[in-house]
Design a protein around this motif. Structure first.
Motif, PDB file in Angstrom:
ATOM      1  N   ILE A  66      -3.422  31.802  15.040  1.00 52.05           N
ATOM      2  CA  ILE A  66      -3.691  33.096  15.681  1.00 52.05           C
ATOM      3  C   ILE A  66      -3.959  34.169  14.636  1.00 52.05           C
ATOM      4  O   ILE A  66      -4.869  34.989  14.780  1.00 52.05           O
ATOM      5  CB  ILE A  66      -2.516  33.484  16.600  1.00 52.05           C
ATOM      6  CG1 ILE A  66      -2.418  32.488  17.762  1.00 52.05           C
ATOM      7  CG2 ILE A  66      -2.683  34.909  17.122  1.00 52.05           C
ATOM      8  CD1 ILE A  66      -1.221  32.694  18.659  1.00 52.05           C
ATOM      9  N   GLU A  67      -3.197  34.161  13.561  1.00 46.98           N
ATOM     10  CA  GLU A  67      -3.406  35.140  12.493  1.00 46.98           C
ATOM     11  C   GLU A  67      -4.786  34.975  11.867  1.00 46.98           C
ATOM     12  O   GLU A  67      -5.441  35.966  11.506  1.00 46.98           O
ATOM     13  CB  GLU A  67      -2.311  34.982  11.436  1.00 46.98           C
ATOM     14  CG  GLU A  67      -2.335  36.024  10.337  1.00 46.98           C
ATOM     15  CD  GLU A  67      -1.951  37.417  10.819  1.00 46.98           C
ATOM     16  OE1 GLU A  67      -2.357  38.395  10.165  1.00 46.98           O
ATOM     17  OE2 GLU A  67      -1.240  37.524  11.846  1.00 46.98           O
ATOM     18  N   SER A  68      -5.256  33.733  11.746  1.00 42.03           N
ATOM     19  CA  SER A  68      -6.584  33.517  11.164  1.00 42.03           C
ATOM     20  C   SER A  68      -7.692  34.020  12.085  1.00 42.03           C
ATOM     21  O   SER A  68      -8.736  34.476  11.613  1.00 42.03           O
ATOM     22  CB  SER A  68      -6.791  32.028  10.852  1.00 42.03           C
ATOM     23  OG  SER A  68      -6.938  31.265  12.035  1.00 42.03           O
ATOM     24  N   LEU A  69      -7.460  33.940  13.398  1.00 39.90           N
ATOM     25  CA  LEU A  69      -8.458  34.411  14.366  1.00 39.90           C
ATOM     26  C   LEU A  69      -8.370  35.914  14.586  1.00 39.90           C
ATOM     27  O   LEU A  69      -9.390  36.581  14.800  1.00 39.90           O
ATOM     28  CB  LEU A  69      -8.267  33.693  15.708  1.00 39.90           C
ATOM     29  CG  LEU A  69      -8.474  32.180  15.721  1.00 39.90           C
ATOM     30  CD1 LEU A  69      -8.100  31.611  17.083  1.00 39.90           C
ATOM     31  CD2 LEU A  69      -9.927  31.843  15.398  1.00 39.90           C
ATOM     32  N   LEU A  70      -7.153  36.444  14.531  1.00 40.90           N
ATOM     33  CA  LEU A  70      -6.911  37.857  14.816  1.00 40.90           C
ATOM     34  C   LEU A  70      -6.002  38.423  13.729  1.00 40.90           C
ATOM     35  O   LEU A  70      -4.792  38.578  13.927  1.00 40.90           O
ATOM     36  CB  LEU A  70      -6.245  38.013  16.193  1.00 40.90           C
ATOM     37  CG  LEU A  70      -7.017  37.446  17.394  1.00 40.90           C
ATOM     38  CD1 LEU A  70      -6.120  37.340  18.614  1.00 40.90           C
ATOM     39  CD2 LEU A  70      -8.233  38.329  17.699  1.00 40.90           C
ATOM     40  N   PRO A  71      -6.553  38.712  12.549  1.00 38.26           N
ATOM     41  CA  PRO A  71      -5.726  39.164  11.430  1.00 38.26           C
ATOM     42  C   PRO A  71      -4.875  40.382  11.784  1.00 38.26           C
ATOM     43  O   PRO A  71      -5.348  41.315  12.434  1.00 38.26           O
ATOM     44  CB  PRO A  71      -6.766  39.506  10.351  1.00 38.26           C
ATOM     45  CG  PRO A  71      -7.951  38.653  10.691  1.00 38.26           C
ATOM     46  CD  PRO A  71      -7.983  38.604  12.190  1.00 38.26           C
ATOM     47  N   GLY A  72      -3.627  40.341  11.351  1.00 39.51           N
ATOM     48  CA  GLY A  72      -2.701  41.446  11.603  1.00 39.51           C
ATOM     49  C   GLY A  72      -1.857  41.268  12.847  1.00 39.51           C
ATOM     50  O   GLY A  72      -0.972  42.086  13.118  1.00 39.51           O
ATOM     51  N   THR A  73      -2.091  40.188  13.609  1.00 35.54           N
ATOM     52  CA  THR A  73      -1.348  40.012  14.861  1.00 35.54           C
ATOM     53  C   THR A  73       0.147  39.843  14.605  1.00 35.54           C
ATOM     54  O   THR A  73       0.973  40.398  15.343  1.00 35.54           O
ATOM     55  CB  THR A  73      -1.892  38.794  15.632  1.00 35.54           C
ATOM     56  OG1 THR A  73      -3.265  39.005  15.928  1.00 35.54           O
ATOM     57  CG2 THR A  73      -1.134  38.592  16.929  1.00 35.54           C
ATOM     58  N   THR A  74       0.519  39.096  13.578  1.00 34.16           N
ATOM     59  CA  THR A  74       1.947  38.886  13.306  1.00 34.16           C
ATOM     60  C   THR A  74       2.650  40.215  13.054  1.00 34.16           C
ATOM     61  O   THR A  74       3.738  40.471  13.588  1.00 34.16           O
ATOM     62  CB  THR A  74       2.131  37.954  12.105  1.00 34.16           C
ATOM     63  OG1 THR A  74       1.466  36.713  12.366  1.00 34.16           O
ATOM     64  CG2 THR A  74       3.604  37.685  11.849  1.00 34.16           C
ATOM     65  N   ASP A  75       2.045  41.081  12.263  1.00 37.99           N
ATOM     66  CA  ASP A  75       2.647  42.390  12.004  1.00 37.99           C
ATOM     67  C   ASP A  75       2.765  43.205  13.287  1.00 37.99           C
ATOM     68  O   ASP A  75       3.738  43.946  13.475  1.00 37.99           O
ATOM     69  CB  ASP A  75       1.826  43.166  10.975  1.00 37.99           C
ATOM     70  CG  ASP A  75       1.971  42.609   9.570  1.00 37.99           C
ATOM     71  OD1 ASP A  75       2.953  41.874   9.328  1.00 37.99           O
ATOM     72  OD2 ASP A  75       1.107  42.903   8.726  1.00 37.99           O
ATOM     73  N   ARG A  76       1.794  43.061  14.173  1.00 41.90           N
ATOM     74  CA  ARG A  76       1.840  43.816  15.439  1.00 41.90           C
ATOM     75  C   ARG A  76       2.931  43.280  16.356  1.00 41.90           C
ATOM     76  O   ARG A  76       3.591  44.047  17.063  1.00 41.90           O
ATOM     77  CB  ARG A  76       0.471  43.787  16.106  1.00 41.90           C
ATOM     78  CG  ARG A  76      -0.590  44.538  15.295  1.00 41.90           C
ATOM     79  CD  ARG A  76      -1.964  44.537  15.962  1.00 41.90           C
ATOM     80  NE  ARG A  76      -2.935  45.224  15.120  1.00 41.90           N
ATOM     81  CZ  ARG A  76      -3.751  44.633  14.261  1.00 41.90           C
ATOM     82  NH1 ARG A  76      -3.721  43.311  14.140  1.00 41.90           N
ATOM     83  NH2 ARG A  76      -4.592  45.322  13.526  1.00 41.90           N
ATOM     84  N   TRP A  77       3.132  41.971  16.365  1.00 42.67           N
ATOM     85  CA  TRP A  77       4.269  41.431  17.124  1.00 42.67           C
ATOM     86  C   TRP A  77       5.579  42.009  16.606  1.00 42.67           C
ATOM     87  O   TRP A  77       6.422  42.459  17.384  1.00 42.67           O
ATOM     88  CB  TRP A  77       4.314  39.906  16.984  1.00 42.67           C
ATOM     89  CG  TRP A  77       3.384  39.150  17.860  1.00 42.67           C
ATOM     90  CD1 TRP A  77       3.018  39.449  19.151  1.00 42.67           C
ATOM     91  CD2 TRP A  77       2.704  37.927  17.528  1.00 42.67           C
ATOM     92  NE1 TRP A  77       2.158  38.494  19.621  1.00 42.67           N
ATOM     93  CE2 TRP A  77       1.948  37.559  18.661  1.00 42.67           C
ATOM     94  CE3 TRP A  77       2.673  37.116  16.393  1.00 42.67           C
ATOM     95  CZ2 TRP A  77       1.166  36.402  18.674  1.00 42.67           C
ATOM     96  CZ3 TRP A  77       1.906  35.972  16.398  1.00 42.67           C
ATOM     97  CH2 TRP A  77       1.152  35.623  17.531  1.00 42.67           C
ATOM     98  N   LEU A  78       5.733  41.981  15.283  1.00 45.11           N
ATOM     99  CA  LEU A  78       6.992  42.446  14.701  1.00 45.11           C
ATOM    100  C   LEU A  78       7.188  43.942  14.934  1.00 45.11           C
ATOM    101  O   LEU A  78       8.303  44.394  15.213  1.00 45.11           O
ATOM    102  CB  LEU A  78       7.029  42.119  13.209  1.00 45.11           C
ATOM    103  CG  LEU A  78       6.918  40.627  12.849  1.00 45.11           C
ATOM    104  CD1 LEU A  78       7.011  40.436  11.344  1.00 45.11           C
ATOM    105  CD2 LEU A  78       7.961  39.796  13.571  1.00 45.11           C
ATOM    106  N   ALA A  79       6.115  44.707  14.841  1.00 41.16           N
ATOM    107  CA  ALA A  79       6.212  46.150  15.090  1.00 41.16           C
ATOM    108  C   ALA A  79       6.602  46.444  16.531  1.00 41.16           C
ATOM    109  O   ALA A  79       7.236  47.476  16.817  1.00 41.16           O
ATOM    110  CB  ALA A  79       4.878  46.821  14.754  1.00 41.16           C
TER     111      ALA A  79
END
Length: 463
Positions: A66-79
């Motif tokens: 998912i991060e490779s397809l939509l960069p920054g998603t992990t940070d947005r989940w954590l935020a």
């Protein structure tokens, strides 16, 4: 370069990731995501995903895709409040063979409510150029013929009006309730073979306010069933989720299923192989009622076996293979399926035969999770499915010894975690070095109780 429109049916994780893959391809024009539910502007539960209120984890292999397809998603989940929890260092887990030792690795899970997980991904996908959403819209059939799909018929559920969406590529990601087998029959295809393994599992979930001392940086606590015992399979999972809450899911197979009665929830957890989850929630404040779901059967549709497959049509996610959610593989398998679609598109473009190639690759991505889930579920009393043969029973004995060996031998444990997170193929567990270590077996006994750290025990003592 001329482009062709695409339609994705379903706005769950599988459909959203498929839309992200299609939207970035130069041969694809507008991507329309069709969703039966009304999608609220926030992380609320979705009616069409009843299992969404129960425990869900996204494993590292899926999160990385998912991060490779939509960069920054992990940070947005954590935020937004999700937790990134190491695996196995962030788990207190009782496996069938004993308590899993904790050590640092590069694996992790994203722990949050399913509503939050989907909402963040949905925001990212719908912000991509050329992607639009039609919610409260239901797909009613395919347009085209046995050799090619050219669009999809849809109905506006609020106004009762129907129309056709023309498309050069259609993806069905409508989940367990997919009507793709029926739609293909209407185009002249033969019946789709289906495998089902059903342990009769029921989920019961309740959300609690985490005690103040344990609201942050608390591990996932998981008591797994032991299929080697002649008793119903019962599990308990406590997950830290957003807003300082614990999401607790209990499950049980036929003859030992939890009820929706709030008065029985803690008592059912106390009857597990270990009462650790019951001990943790006994004095915690509940934040709502008990939610129950029976939609847990393992179901696999063998689309890849059809003698003819129409160009321009792909089925992925739970519409291909859906699993007992207790194993935590569904979303990661969906991510791997989307990655397979992207790889094939990059290599072949929208040419004849692409869809059949993709469908076969998607079937391969589902195989490891299917073997793991069904090889366990069929062993519980009253399970329905093809009876195991001698080879399966021999494999069970090997796996049981391997699991016990992994609790003591780090080299085996690392390979096991790689496989269970879908980061490595299952055949890695039968390589000569692992097989020899399994034959030799463990050298020391497993931990004799929950593996909380001193800091975690201090958190609990502060409550």
């Amino acid at each position: 370069m001329p482009t062709t429109p695409a339609v994705v049916l379903g706005a769950g994780i599988a459909g959203l990731l498929a839309a992200a893959v299609l939207a970035r391809h130069p041969q694809v024009g507008e991507v329309t995501v069709v969703e039966r539910d009304r999608l609220e502007p926030g992380p609320q539960p979705r009616r069409g995903l009843p299992q969404g209120q129960h425990a869900h984890v996204l494993m590292s292999s899926g999160a990385r895709i998912i991060e490779s397809l939509l960069p920054g998603t992990t940070d947005r989940w954590l935020a937004a409040g999700a937790h990134r929890i190491g695996l196995p260092d962030g788990y207190v887990m009782l496996l069938p063979a004993g308590w899993l030792p904790r050590w640092s690795s590069d694996h992790f899970v994203i722990s949050c409510s399913r509503g939050l997980l989907d909402w963040v991904v949905r925001q990212e996908v719908l912000a991509l150029p050329g992607v639009r959403l039609l919610d409260r819209t239901e797909a009613t059939g395919l347009r085209g013929g046995r050799g090619r799909v050219t669009g999809v018929r849809v109905e506006d559920l609020d106004h009762g009006t129907g129309r056709t969406l023309e498309a050069g590529f259609v993806v069905d990601a409508t989940g367990r309730g997919s009507r793709a087998p029926h739609w293909l029959r209407s185009l002249g295809a033969p019946p789709v073979a289906e495998d089902v393994v059903d342990s009769g599992l029921r989920y019961a979930t309740r959300v609690f306010r985490a005690p103040a001392g344990a609201a942050h940086r608390f591990p996932i606590v998981n008591v797994q069933a032991d299929p080697g015992q002649d008793r119903p399979g019962q599990t308990a999972a406590l997950m830290p989720v957003e807003d300082g809450r614990w999401l607790v899911t209990l499950s049980g197979t036929r003859g030992g299923r939890p009820s929706a009665d709030e008065r029985e929830f803690v008592g059912f957890a106390r009857g597990m192989r270990h009462p650790v989850v019951a001990d943790l929630i006994a004095d915690a404040d509940p934040l709502g009622p008990v939610t129950v779901s029976n939609s847990t059967a393992n179901r696999r549709r063998r689309f890849e076996r059809l003698p003819v497959w129409p160009d321009g049509f792909v089925v992925l996610g739970d519409a291909v293979a859906s699993y007992n959610p207790v194993y935590g593989h569904g979303m990661s398998v969906a991510a791997h399926g989307a990655a397979a679609l992207g790889t094939a598109l990059d290599g072949h473009g929208l040419r004849s035969g692409l869809a059949r190639t993709v469908q076969r690759r998607i079937a391969a991505t589902a195989a490891a999770a299917w073997d793991h889930a069904t090889g366990t579920d069929v062993r519980f009393p009253g399970a329905r499915g093809r009876p195991p043969g001698r080879a399966e029973r021999a494999l069970w004995r090997y796996q049981s010894r391997l699991m016990r060996t992994a609790l003591d031998r780090p080299e085996v444990a690392r390979q096991l975690v790689d496989v269970l997170t879908l980061s490595a193929p299952a055949n890695r567990l039968v390589r000569p070095g692992i097989a020899l270590a399994t034959l030799l077996g463990p050298r020391r006994p497993a931990p004799d109780g929950p593996t909380f750290t001193a800091a975690e025990r201090a958190m609990l003592s502060e409550t």
